[in-house]
Scaffold this motif. Structure first.
Motif, PDB file in Angstrom:
ATOM      1  N   ASP A 176       0.855  -1.181   0.000  1.00  0.00           N
ATOM      2  CA  ASP A 176       0.000   0.000   0.000  1.00  0.00           C
ATOM      3  C   ASP A 176       0.896   1.237   0.000  1.00  0.00           C
ATOM      4  O   ASP A 176       1.461   1.599   1.047  1.00  0.00           O
ATOM      5  N   TYR A 234      -5.840   1.528   7.059  1.00  0.00           N
ATOM      6  CA  TYR A 234      -5.649   0.367   6.184  1.00  0.00           C
ATOM      7  C   TYR A 234      -5.840  -0.941   6.955  1.00  0.00           C
ATOM      8  O   TYR A 234      -6.408  -1.903   6.449  1.00  0.00           O
ATOM      9  N   ALA A 272      -2.694   6.444   9.120  1.00  0.00           N
ATOM     10  CA  ALA A 272      -2.785   5.754   7.830  1.00  0.00           C
ATOM     11  C   ALA A 272      -2.759   4.235   8.015  1.00  0.00           C
ATOM     12  O   ALA A 272      -3.498   3.500   7.351  1.00  0.00           O
ATOM     13  N   ALA A 299       4.510   5.369   2.256  1.00  0.00           N
ATOM     14  CA  ALA A 299       4.967   6.758   2.151  1.00  0.00           C
ATOM     15  C   ALA A 299       4.809   7.495   3.471  1.00  0.00           C
ATOM     16  O   ALA A 299       5.677   8.299   3.861  1.00  0.00           O
ATOM     17  N   ALA A 300       3.709   7.240   4.176  1.00  0.00           N
ATOM     18  CA  ALA A 300       3.475   7.915   5.458  1.00  0.00           C
ATOM     19  C   ALA A 300       4.530   7.520   6.483  1.00  0.00           C
ATOM     20  O   ALA A 300       5.014   8.363   7.253  1.00  0.00           O
ATOM     21  N   LYS A 350       0.372   4.345   0.081  1.00  0.00           N
ATOM     22  CA  LYS A 350       0.008   5.414   1.023  1.00  0.00           C
ATOM     23  C   LYS A 350       0.584   5.134   2.407  1.00  0.00           C
ATOM     24  O   LYS A 350       1.144   6.031   3.057  1.00  0.00           O
TER      25      LYS A 350
END
Length: 548
Positions: A477, A510, A506, A482-483, A479
């Motif tokens: 994932d 998820y 985040a 990256a977070a 996102k």
């Protein structure tokens, strides 16, 4: 690369045997031997090949890293390096080393030895590049000089230079939240150059998920560090590792000559052994036993909370777990409050995210998944997964600081999941190496694991699992990745903390797995023992132990 040679001889001397203790009439061990009841077997005598606390509990007495933590705390202090510094970018780290330090084999410690170790790890090939074997190197330093698998992370380690005999300079390609904390890890502790030469003549091998560790790491005689004790024997039949005081140690000498770690895999067995005087201390005291032991005159200190216990879900093992509704259903099905109340010591808390609230970066705004069996059933129905069947791995012959009674906790979660309509197939496995290897390989649909922080930075928790693709979870994932990554490269502590908060939000949106709890693990010592300072990181230094 393997086959032990006689290059290094660390005496194979058995210590703390029963006959010596009986002779003195002291069931707790004679005054020269301290016996500690460990919850599980070590996996290796080479900490660089390990990723579990039971191995590190033992190797920490024999090996030292460039940096350490203050006794009983989480503050970084000098280890084999008296002082350290970095350039403003955090890519060049300079270590001013202690002088007059010797390895257990008589070799002198210096900057060349430091670089020999880091270059040894960087040049690993074959099975050594397996994530389960070189977990900590890959976590802290990335990949290798020549990666052999496209999933292996890009190398962040650049070089180590012996600027002079007492100054080592380690360069990395990019700044990392794992540094300088990573320089304190047992997995990056410094070995004798002669030991490294012997290591290079042997190989680790793998067949499927099963890993065979090199011979030198499975018996005493080759490994040599600089610590207050040296490892002298590993009696696997009796589940004992013996160590002997290293009289040429550079610092304060160990107060007790012999140290024995004996595996007793049940909490009840450890408690009874302490009460009978057969051992002098043990870890992971059952919550119900703390007051009983204290009232009988035993010392039972409780560590500060610095751990996280979770229910892992592997999307590689079962495609149904790729559905967010299924993962959410599992989260709502588990009664975490009941686990905390019935299984953890006083002070245990339900976890809302993948780090304890004692770590900077903990967020108050994460998505919540309260216990709700009806909602779990509804989510499964919506996902067209009614009657879902999942295998559930859990460890045997071990207890952990975050998981005091694995089978009991497993049974509670199994019952909760089955009430929600999920069929559970139990898969018990021996902790080391079977369970650890299987979970790292993503072979279990569900599994129970946890983490005690290595050093005080939020990335040491969330970055451990969610900085990129990891077979244990089996999801990709961008996102989430990256977070988590955003905080890892931020030099400003205040900004980094805010990035960690966003990363936690985040992750919980998820929901790759379910954080269960955090707990303050207790450790017990005999009535005649002056205990060491207890560590929130479970990094006790047994050289501090003495008898009254």
């Amino acid at each position: 690369m393997r086959v032990i040679t006689a290059a290094v001889a660390v005496g194979l001397v058995a210590t703390g045997c029963a006959s010596e203790r009986d002779k003195d009439g002291d069931k707790g061990g004679d005054k020269d031997t301290f016996v500690f009841g460990a919850p599980g077997d070590p996996g290796s005598l080479d900490p660089a090949l390990a990723n579990d606390g039971e191995t590190f509990r033992i190797t920490r007495q024999a090996f030292e890293a460039l940096l350490e933590h203050e006794s009983g705390g989480s503050e970084l202090v000098g280890g084999l390096a008296e002082k350290w510094s970095s350039n403003p970018e955090g890519t060049v780290w300079t270590f001013n080393l202690r002088q007059g330090v010797k390895f257990h084999d008589g070799e002198a410690f210096n900057a060349a030895a430091v670089c020999a170790n880091y270059d040894h790890w960087f040049n690993w090939t074959g099975t050594y590049q397996t994530y389960a074997v070189s977990y900590y190197w890959q976590t802290i330093m990335g990949g290798f000089k020549a990666n052999e698998d496209e999933e292996t992370p890009k190398a962040n380690y650049k070089s180590c230079t012996a600027k002079d005999e007492n100054t080592a300079v380690i360069e990395v390609n990019e700044p990392s939240a794992n540094l300088p904390g990573g320089f304190s890890l047992q997995a990056l502790a410094i070995h004798s150059p002669k030991s490294l030469e012997a290591y290079a003549k042997q190989d680790a091998t793998a067949k499927g998920d099963a890993i065979t560790y090199p011979e030198y790491s499975q018996k005493a005689g080759t490994v040599a560090g600089t610590g207050p004790y040296r490892i002298t024997k590993w009696n696997k039949g009796n589940k004992e590792v013996s160590l002997e005081r290293f009289d040429d140690y550079w610092g304060d000498k160990a107060k007790v000559k012999n140290l024995v770690f004996r595996t007793i895999d049940t909490e009840e067995g450890r408690r009874q052994a302490l009460q009978a005087g057969d051992i002098d201390g043990y870890d992971l005291v059952a919550p119900a036993d703390i007051k009983t032991l204290e009232s009988a005159g035993f010392t039972v200190p409780t560590r500060d909370v610095f751990n996280l216990f979770y229910l892992g879900m592997s999307q590689e093992a079962n495609p149904a777990l790729k559905k967010s509704e299924v993962r959410q259903a599992i989260a709502h099905a588990v009664d975490r409050e009941n686990i905390v109340k019935t299984q953890l010591p006083e002070g245990g808390k339900v976890a809302t995210q993948f780090m304890p609230e004692t770590v900077d970066g903990f967020s108050e705004d994460v998505r919540q998944y309260p216990f709700d069996t009806a909602k779990a059933k509804s989510l499964l129905a919506g996902a067209e997964e009614e009657g879902l069947s999942l295998d559930f791995c859990y460890p045997t012959e071990v207890t952990r600081p975050y998981m005091p009674a694995p089978q009991d906790i497993f049974e509670l979660m199994k019952a909760d999941l089955e009430k929600a309509g999920i069929q559970v197939t139990p898969k018990p496995m021996k902790w080391a190496p079977d369970y650890l290897d299987a979970t790292e390989a993503g072979s279990c649909s569900l599994h129970m694991l946890g983490w005690t922080g290595d050093f005080n930075d939020g990335y040491n928790f969330i970055g451990t699992w969610f900085a990129g693709y990891d077979k244990q979870w089996g999801f990709k994932d961008p996102k989430v990745f990256a977070a988590v990554k955003a905080g890892s490269v931020e030099a400003d502590p205040a900004k980094r903390t805010e990035f960690y908060k966003k990363a936690n939000e985040a992750i919980m949106e998820y929901l790759p797995g379910l954080p269960i709890s955090s707990s303050p693990p207790a450790i017990a010592f005999g009535k005649n023992v002056n205990p060491p300072n207890v560590s929130p990181l479970t990094q006790e230094n047994f050289a501090e132990v003495s008898f009254k």
